[in-house]
Design an enzyme around this catalytic site. Structure first.
Site, PDB file in Angstrom:
ATOM      1  N   ASN A  55      41.527  52.818  33.981  1.00  0.00           N
ATOM      2  CA  ASN A  55      41.217  51.411  33.716  1.00  0.00           C
ATOM      3  C   ASN A  55      40.976  51.108  32.236  1.00  0.00           C
ATOM      4  O   ASN A  55      40.887  49.949  31.850  1.00  0.00           O
ATOM      5  CB  ASN A  55      40.022  50.955  34.568  1.00  0.00           C
ATOM      6  CG  ASN A  55      40.415  50.799  36.026  1.00  0.00           C
ATOM      7  OD1 ASN A  55      41.587  50.915  36.375  1.00  0.00           O
ATOM      8  ND2 ASN A  55      39.442  50.540  36.883  1.00  0.00           N
ATOM      9  N   CYS A  84      46.368  41.562  46.961  1.00  0.00           N
ATOM     10  CA  CYS A  84      46.616  42.990  46.978  1.00  0.00           C
ATOM     11  C   CYS A  84      45.768  43.590  48.068  1.00  0.00           C
ATOM     12  O   CYS A  84      45.174  42.869  48.862  1.00  0.00           O
ATOM     13  CB  CYS A  84      46.289  43.630  45.642  1.00  0.00           C
ATOM     14  SG  CYS A  84      44.540  43.798  45.394  1.00  0.00           S
ATOM     15  N   ASP A 137      34.210  50.527  42.573  1.00  0.00           N
ATOM     16  CA  ASP A 137      35.222  51.571  42.729  1.00  0.00           C
ATOM     17  C   ASP A 137      34.636  52.884  43.256  1.00  0.00           C
ATOM     18  O   ASP A 137      35.383  53.759  43.699  1.00  0.00           O
ATOM     19  CB  ASP A 137      35.938  51.819  41.387  1.00  0.00           C
ATOM     20  CG  ASP A 137      36.890  50.682  41.035  1.00  0.00           C
ATOM     21  OD1 ASP A 137      37.091  49.788  41.870  1.00  0.00           O
ATOM     22  OD2 ASP A 137      37.441  50.696  39.918  1.00  0.00           O
TER      23      ASP A 137
HETATM   24  C1  UD1 Z   1      38.938  45.763  37.368  1.00  0.00           C
HETATM   25  C2  UD1 Z   1      39.364  47.174  37.714  1.00  0.00           C
HETATM   26  C3  UD1 Z   1      39.004  47.518  39.149  1.00  0.00           C
HETATM   27  C4  UD1 Z   1      37.518  47.261  39.376  1.00  0.00           C
HETATM   28  C5  UD1 Z   1      37.146  45.844  38.949  1.00  0.00           C
HETATM   29  C6  UD1 Z   1      35.653  45.564  39.050  1.00  0.00           C
HETATM   30  C7  UD1 Z   1      41.325  47.547  36.339  1.00  0.00           C
HETATM   31  C8  UD1 Z   1      42.809  47.744  36.292  1.00  0.00           C
HETATM   32  N1  UD1 Z   1      40.805  47.296  37.537  1.00  0.00           N
HETATM   33  O1  UD1 Z   1      39.686  44.889  38.205  1.00  0.00           O
HETATM   34  O2  UD1 Z   1      39.294  48.889  39.383  1.00  0.00           O
HETATM   35  O3  UD1 Z   1      37.251  47.422  40.757  1.00  0.00           O
HETATM   36  O4  UD1 Z   1      37.526  45.621  37.592  1.00  0.00           O
HETATM   37  O5  UD1 Z   1      34.934  46.490  38.316  1.00  0.00           O
HETATM   38  O6  UD1 Z   1      40.635  47.676  35.345  1.00  0.00           O
HETATM   39  N2  UD1 Z   1      37.902  36.956  39.914  1.00  0.00           N
HETATM   40  C9  UD1 Z   1      38.114  35.603  40.057  1.00  0.00           C
HETATM   41  N3  UD1 Z   1      38.915  34.968  39.150  1.00  0.00           N
HETATM   42  C10 UD1 Z   1      39.502  35.612  38.114  1.00  0.00           C
HETATM   43  C11 UD1 Z   1      39.277  36.990  37.959  1.00  0.00           C
HETATM   44  C12 UD1 Z   1      38.463  37.648  38.874  1.00  0.00           C
HETATM   45  O7  UD1 Z   1      37.609  34.988  40.988  1.00  0.00           O
HETATM   46  O8  UD1 Z   1      40.215  34.962  37.325  1.00  0.00           O
HETATM   47  C13 UD1 Z   1      37.060  37.673  40.889  1.00  0.00           C
HETATM   48  C14 UD1 Z   1      37.878  38.694  41.690  1.00  0.00           C
HETATM   49  O9  UD1 Z   1      38.519  38.072  42.790  1.00  0.00           O
HETATM   50  C15 UD1 Z   1      36.815  39.672  42.112  1.00  0.00           C
HETATM   51  C16 UD1 Z   1      35.846  39.670  40.936  1.00  0.00           C
HETATM   52  O10 UD1 Z   1      36.117  38.478  40.215  1.00  0.00           O
HETATM   53  O11 UD1 Z   1      36.167  39.214  43.264  1.00  0.00           O
HETATM   54  C17 UD1 Z   1      35.970  40.872  40.032  1.00  0.00           C
HETATM   55  O12 UD1 Z   1      37.245  40.941  39.489  1.00  0.00           O
HETATM   56  P1  UD1 Z   1      37.552  41.546  38.048  1.00  0.00           P
HETATM   57  O13 UD1 Z   1      36.284  41.959  37.377  1.00  0.00           O
HETATM   58  O14 UD1 Z   1      38.451  40.602  37.343  1.00  0.00           O
HETATM   59  O15 UD1 Z   1      38.349  42.860  38.433  1.00  0.00           O
HETATM   60  P2  UD1 Z   1      39.748  43.327  37.888  1.00  0.00           P
HETATM   61  O16 UD1 Z   1      39.801  43.131  36.421  1.00  0.00           O
HETATM   62  O17 UD1 Z   1      40.820  42.756  38.741  1.00  0.00           O
END
Ligand code: UD1
Length: 418
Positions: free
Chosen positions: A24, A117, A307
């Protein structure tokens, strides 16, 4: 031919292993290389299918990208395109971090929605709202996102309603070469965000506050390619700790960061394990039977990582007593539970809560993984189970764990890939 793992459980683990570099961290840093000219050398980059997918995107765009002796060599001097085809976007949800980098380097970006996903819907509204605030024009139609910032991006104050890791990374990537200052409040504090900022700062960026709730990015005019060492993968470390915990073993983990593992160490401490860390090395010793930890809530860093929820749940499945897990980050992150129950675990799920009643023993069975960390959790449970288990769906595991069957076998586990 689809691969599977055959696991004969209840073998004690011993010895030492080197923890791989963080997936990540590697992904956003690979996206960040788009902002640089010249050859970047990223040491400790793991060999994983998700990293191959990122290389695929970079090569499609016209960059040179390869893995050589554990280092990624990336040169983006000849970038020719600004679009990412749907097949790449679907392959890996993390590909959304290329959005901020492409927009910054090319003034435009054309890609498709990463879509839902295995963890349920993963919206990108926070990413798009922030980029719009920085002057990007974005249209979203038929699953295609078209972004442009013909006169360049302009720094802006961005207040995130949730500390999204991906959104924080995209904003940093967009802001590094923008005009003026961007201030992100309620930014994600994950170590992978800090690693991205460390890489960018060594390329010549002006970023302050990484690892804290407020990150200030003063845009600079150019960035040069550098050599950088990717941080160790805290989730792989947590998975190895879980594997030792379920088998009552003592192992040594090399190349870890104690700080990054704080919340995980604290849970295992409560379960009766001992972790002694010194100079990037951890001695981890588990008792014959773990004590149940009453409550584990997943939270943004520095809280307990979502995770690590699945691997640690497998440890709770054989602990003495009950554990309540509350999953606060993703909606659909208990897919491994049904398969754990096939091994004899007693777990009830209600919405974002899972109640795990520790049992004396798990028994080998055929199980199937449906997501990356769920696969890791099932593998950990199979290590604790009496008899043979057959784990399918290991293509998910291979997205994030480098030759994991070999790592476990080197510690004495009986795991073979067929
Ligand atoms: C990253 C990690 C993933 C980890 C997660 C949380 C990578 C490639 N993946 O995923 O392994 O589990 O952080 O630590 O680094 N959300 C919204 N709107 C947005 C963006 C996010 O509602 O625009 C929500 C998502 O649906 C989720 C939460 O925020 O419920 C956390 O997501 P986010 O922190 O963005 O995770 P990722 O970056 O996708």
């Amino acid at each position: 031919m689809v691969s599977r793992y055959i696991i004969n459980g209840r073998k004690k683990l011993s010895g030492e292993v080197e923890v791989q570099g963080s997936k990540n961290s590697s992904l956003p840093i690979l996206a960040a290389t788009l902002l640089t000219k010249g050859e970047n050398v990223l040491f400790n980059c793991p060999r994983l299918s998700d990293i191959e997918a990122a290389f695929g995107i970079l090569r499609y765009l016209g960059c040179e990208a390869k893995l050589q002796n554990g280092a990624a060599l990336v040169n983006c001097g000849n970038l020719r395109k600004y679009d990412i085809p749907d097949a790449f976007m679907r392959e890996m949800r993390g590909s959304i971090v290329f959005l901020g980098a492409l927009l910054s380097r090319c003034g435009k970006a054309l890609l498709t929605f990463p879509g839902g996903c295995e963890l349920g819907p993963r919206p990108i509204d926070l990413h798009l709202k922030a980029l719009r605030a920085m002057g990007a024009t974005i249209t979203e139609r038929y699953g295609i996102i078209e972004c442009s910032a013909a006169d360049g991006l302009i720094g802006a104050p961005i207040a995130l309603s949730f500390p999204s890791v991906g959104a924080t990374e995209n904003i940093i990537l967009a802001a590094a070469l923008a005009k003026g200052t961007t201030t992100i409040t309620n930014a994600a504090r994950e170590p992978e965000v800090s690693d991205l900022c460390d890489y960018l700062n060594s390329c010549g960026a002006d970023i302050h506050g990484a690892g804290e709730g407020t990150i200030v990015i003063n845009g600079v005019s150019s960035l040069s390619a550098v050599s950088h060492t990717i941080i160790p993968d805290r989730i792989v470390a947590a998975t190895l700790m879980s594997a030792a915990a379920v088998t009552g073993s003592e192992i040594y983990l090399e190349g870890i960061s104690k700080t990054h593992l704080g919340a995980v160490i604290s849970v295992f401490d409560e379960a009766g394990c001992e972790s002694v860390c010194r100079e990037g090395c951890m001695r981890f010793k588990a008792p014959e039977r773990l004590r149940a930890v009453s409550l584990i809530r997943t939270m943004p860093y520095p809280g307990f990582p979502t995770d690590a929820q699945a691997p640690v749940m497998s440890a709770s499945a054989v602990s003495e007593g009950s554990t309540v897990f509350v999953e606060n980050i993703f909606e659909n992150r208990f897919k491994h539970v049904g398969e754990l129950c096939r091994l004899g675990a007693e777990i009830n799920v209600e919405g974002k809560v899972a109640v795990v009643k520790g049992v004396d023993r798990l028994y080998g069975a055929r199980i199937e993984a449906q997501d990356l960390r769920g696969a890791a959790g099932l593998l950990v449970a199979a290590l604790a189970a009496e008899g043979e288990s057959e784990l399918s769906g290991i293509n998910y595991l291979e997205r994030g764990y480098e030759s994991f069957e070999q790592t476990l076998a080197s510690l004495g586990a009986d795991v073979v890939k067929i």
